[in-house]
Scaffold this motif. Structure first.
Motif, short mmCIF file in Angstrom:
data_model
loop_
_atom_site.label_atom_id
_atom_site.label_comp_id
_atom_site.label_asym_id
_atom_site.label_seq_id
_atom_site.Cartn_x
_atom_site.Cartn_y
_atom_site.Cartn_z
N ASP A 34 -0.15 3.97 1.29
CA ASP A 34 -0.42 4.60 2.58
C ASP A 34 0.29 3.83 3.68
O ASP A 34 -0.07 2.67 3.95
N ARG A 62 0.07 3.95 6.78
CA ARG A 62 -0.81 3.58 7.90
C ARG A 62 -1.52 2.25 7.65
O ARG A 62 -1.96 1.59 8.60
N LEU A 63 -1.67 1.88 6.38
CA LEU A 63 -2.39 0.66 6.02
C LEU A 63 -1.47 -0.44 5.50
O LEU A 63 -1.93 -1.54 5.21
N SER A 111 0.82 -1.20 0.00
CA SER A 111 0.00 0.00 0.00
C SER A 111 0.86 1.27 0.00
O SER A 111 1.90 1.34 0.67
N ALA A 171 -13.79 1.90 5.29
CA ALA A 171 -13.45 3.21 5.87
C ALA A 171 -12.12 3.19 6.64
O ALA A 171 -11.77 4.19 7.27
N ALA A 172 -11.38 2.09 6.58
CA ALA A 172 -10.18 1.92 7.41
C ALA A 172 -9.16 3.03 7.17
O ALA A 172 -8.86 3.39 6.03
N GLN A 173 -8.62 3.55 8.29
CA GLN A 173 -7.55 4.55 8.25
C GLN A 173 -6.26 4.03 8.85
O GLN A 173 -5.23 4.69 8.79
N ASN A 174 -6.33 2.85 9.47
CA ASN A 174 -5.14 2.24 10.06
C ASN A 174 -5.34 0.73 10.12
O ASN A 174 -6.42 0.20 9.82
N MET A 201 -8.22 -0.78 12.36
CA MET A 201 -9.57 -0.78 11.78
C MET A 201 -9.75 -1.98 10.85
O MET A 201 -10.84 -2.58 10.81
N ARG A 224 -10.75 -1.95 -1.38
CA ARG A 224 -11.91 -1.25 -0.81
C ARG A 224 -13.19 -1.60 -1.58
O ARG A 224 -14.23 -1.90 -0.98
#
Length: 500
Positions: free
Chosen positions: A71, A73-74, A69, A128-131, A134, A194
C-alpha cells in the motif's frame, strides 16, 4: 503495639536513637512480614513496563514490513521510518511531564491505570492506519503512555516494597521491559505489523482490569493525611501478622519532617538537589551508551553486519536481555547497585570498542562506503557478504553489550530514581529525570543515522565506548550505594543526618 512506648524504648539516656534497639525492632517486624501480596501487586504493576517494551520493540519488526508495504499510503521511506522509530520518544518525554503531575494529583495507582489507556488507543490507531500520519499518531500515543509508565511504576514499587526486596522488585521493571521487547521480536516472526499491534494491546488491557484490586502506596496516602487507608494498604502488602502501625509511624515521621508541599526553594536543599543531579546524570549516561538506537534498529544493524537471519538474531538479543536482567534482579539486593553499574559499564565499553573494530576492519576489507549507508536502507545494506572469519565478532559484541547493559545500566538508573528522592519532591524530580531520559533517547535515535554517516560505523561505536568509560568514573565517584537501606535512611544520607 503502642508506638509512643516503642519510641521511648528506642531512646538511650542521652535522648538519641539506639541503633541496636532499632535494628532488633526492625528485625522483629520483618520476621512477621509476608510478601505474597506484595509480589502480586508488583506483578500487576509491571504489566505497564511490559507494554512499554512492546512499544520499544515494535518498530524493529514493523519497519522492514512497512518499508516494503504494497500500500503506497503506508510505505515508509528512510526518513519516515526514522521518525516512526524515534517519534515514540517525543511522546514519552511529554508523558514524563504528565506523569510527574499525575502522581501528585491523583496518586500512583490511578496514574498507572490512566496511562494504560493511551497504550490501547495508540495501538488501535496503528491497527486502523490508512496513512503514515495515523502511524505517527499511534506511536506518539503509545509513547506518552510509555513515559508515564516509566515514571509511575518504579515509584509505585519502591513505595510499596520494603528494603529487603526493593532491589529485586524494582529490577522487575526493566525485566518486563526487555521481556516485552523479546516477545514482540518473537511475535514479529509469525504475524504481520497489524496483528502485532493487536497483540501489543493485551498487557495494558489486563493492567487496567487487575489494578482495580491493588492498593495505593502507603507513602502517598500518608502524604495526603490518610493514615487509616495507609495502614490498610500496609496490612494488604505486609500480611495480617505484621504490626504495620510501627512502619506506618516511621514513614509518617519522615513525611512530617519534610513537610507536605514542594516549593522552588527546596531545590537549594542538598537533600533534594544532590539526588536530583545524580538522577539526571544517570539518565543522560544511560541513553548515551546508544542502547535505544541499537534496540530500535536491531534488525537493520544485523543486516548491515550482513547476517542473513537478522530478525532471528534480534530475538536472540532480546533473550539475552531477559536472561541477564533476571540475573541482575536476583543479585541486586546482595551485590549492590554500585558494583553492578561498574561491571555493566566495563562490559559495554569493551563490547562497543570491539564492535567499532569489526566495522573498521570490514570497511577496509571492502574499500567502500557500504558500511556507513543509512541504517534503514535494507536493500543496499545487505548487499555484501561479510567475511566469515569476522561475522562472529559483531554478534559477540552485541551479545556482550546487551548482557552488560541488562546487568546494570538498564535497570539501576530507574531503580535509583525511585529510591533517592524525598516524598514531597518525588513527582517533580522523577518527571525531570524521565524527561531527560526520553529527550536523550530521541536525540540519540534520531541522529543515529547521521552519526553513522558522519563518523562511520566504527566511529559511532567508539563514541559509545567513550561514554561508557565516563559512566564508570561517574559511578565510582558520585553514585551512592542504596542496598539494604529504607527510603527514609537514603533521604537522611543526602541531608547529612542519621536515618530513622
Amino acid at each position: 503495639m503502642d508506638i509512643q512506648d516503642e519510641r521511648r524504648r528506642l531512646l538511650d539516656a542521652e535522648g538519641e536513637p539506639n541503633p541496636t534497639g532499632l535494628m532488633s525492632e526492625q528485625e522483629a517486624y520483618m520476621s512477621k512480614v509476608r510478601n505474597g501480596r506484595l509480589y502480586l501487586a508488583t506483578f500487576v504493576s509491571v504489566l505497564g513496563p511490559m507494554s512499554f517494551g512492546f512499544v520499544l520493540g515494535y518498530s524493529s519488526p514493523a519497519i522492514p514490513e512497512l518499508s516494503n508495504s504494497a500500500d503506497p499510503r503506508l510505505r515508509l521511506d528512510a526518513v519516515q521510518a526514522s521518525w516512526f522509530g524515534s517519534v515514540v520518544t517525543v511522546g514519552a518525554a511529554l508523558g514524563g511531564l504528565l506523569g510527574g503531575w499525575m502522581v501528585e494529583k491523583v496518586g500512583r495507582k490511578l496514574s498507572l491505570m490512566f496511562c494504560s489507556l493511551p497504550f490501547v488507543f495508540g495501538f488501535a490507531i496503528i491497527v486502523a492506519a490508512q496513512n503514515v500520519w495515523m502511524l505517527y499518531v499511534g506511536r506518539v500515543l503509545t509513547g506518552v503512555a510509555s513515559g508515564v509508565t516509566s515514571l509511575v511504576v518504579p515509584l509505585y514499587i519502591s513505595e510499596m516494597a520494603h528494603e529487603r526486596v526493593r532491589g529485586l522488585l524494582g529490577s522487575c521493571v526493566q525485566l518486563m521491559v526487555v521481556l516485552g521487547i523479546m516477545l514482540v521480536y518473537l511475535a514479529g516472526l509469525f504475524v504481520d505489523w497489524r496483528w502485532l499491534a493487536i497483540c501489543s494491546s493485551i498487557p495494558p488491557t489486563l493492567l487496567i482490569l487487575c489494578m482495580c484490586f491493588m492498593p495505593e502506596t502507603p507513602r502517598f496516602l500518608l502524604s495526603q493525611g490518610k493514615r487509616r487507608e495507609a495502614e490498610e494498604a500496609l496490612r494488604f502488602l505486609r500480611g495480617p501478622d505484621a504490626p504495620v502501625e510501627w512502619e506506618c509511624a516511621r514513614i509518617e515521621d519522615a513525611c512530617d519532617e519534610q513537610g507536605s508541599r514542594f516549593q522552588v526553594s527546596d531545590l537549594m536543599d542538598p537533600g533534594v538537589y544532590k539526588p536530583l543531579l545524580i538522577g539526571v546524570m544517570l539518565m543522560i549516561f544511560q541513553q548515551m551508551t546508544g542502547v535505544n538506537a541499537i534496540m530500535f534498529y536491531a534488525e537493520n544493524i544485523f543486516q548491515q553486519a550482513h547476517f542473513k537471519e537478522s530478525d532471528l538474531a534480534s530475538v536472540i538479543v532480546g533473550l539475552i536481555q531477559v536472561v541477564f536482567t533476571a540475573v541482575a534482579a536476583l543479585i541486586m539486593d546482595k551485590a549492590g547497585r554500585k558494583v553492578l553499574l561498574i561491571i555493566s559499564g566495563v562490559a559495554m565499553a569493551l563490547s562497543t570498542t570491539a564492535f567499532g573494530v569489526y566495522f573498521y576492519i570490514m570497511s577496509r576489507l571492502h574499500s567502500s562506503s557500504s558500511l556507513s549507508v543509512l541504517m534503514l536502507d535494507v536493500q543496499n545494506g545487505a548487499g555484501e557478504e561479510a567475511h566469515s572469519d569476522l561475522a562472529w565478532l559483531a554478534l559477540a559484541s552485541t551479545a556482550v553489550f546487551i548482557a552488560g547493559f541488562a546487568l546494570g545500566w538498564g535497570p539501576i538508573p530507574w531503580l535509583i530514581m525511585s529510591e533517592v528522592f524525598p516524598v514531597k519532591v518525588r513527582g517533580f524530580a522523577s518527571a525531570v529525570c524521565v524527561l531527560t531520559n526520553w529527550s536523550m533517547a530521541f536525540v540519540v535515535t534520531k541522529t543515529f543515522q547521521d552519526m553513522m554517516n558522519l563518523l562511520t560505523s566504527a566511529g559511532t561505536f567508539w563514541l559509545f565506548a567513550s561514554v561508557c568509560t565516563v559512566n564508570i568514573v561517574f559511578t565510582m565517584i558520585f553514585v551512592p550505594e542504596t542496598k539494604g537501606k529504607t527510603l527514609e535512611q537514603i533521604e537522611a544520607t543526602f541531608r547529612g543526618t542519621s536515618g530513622p
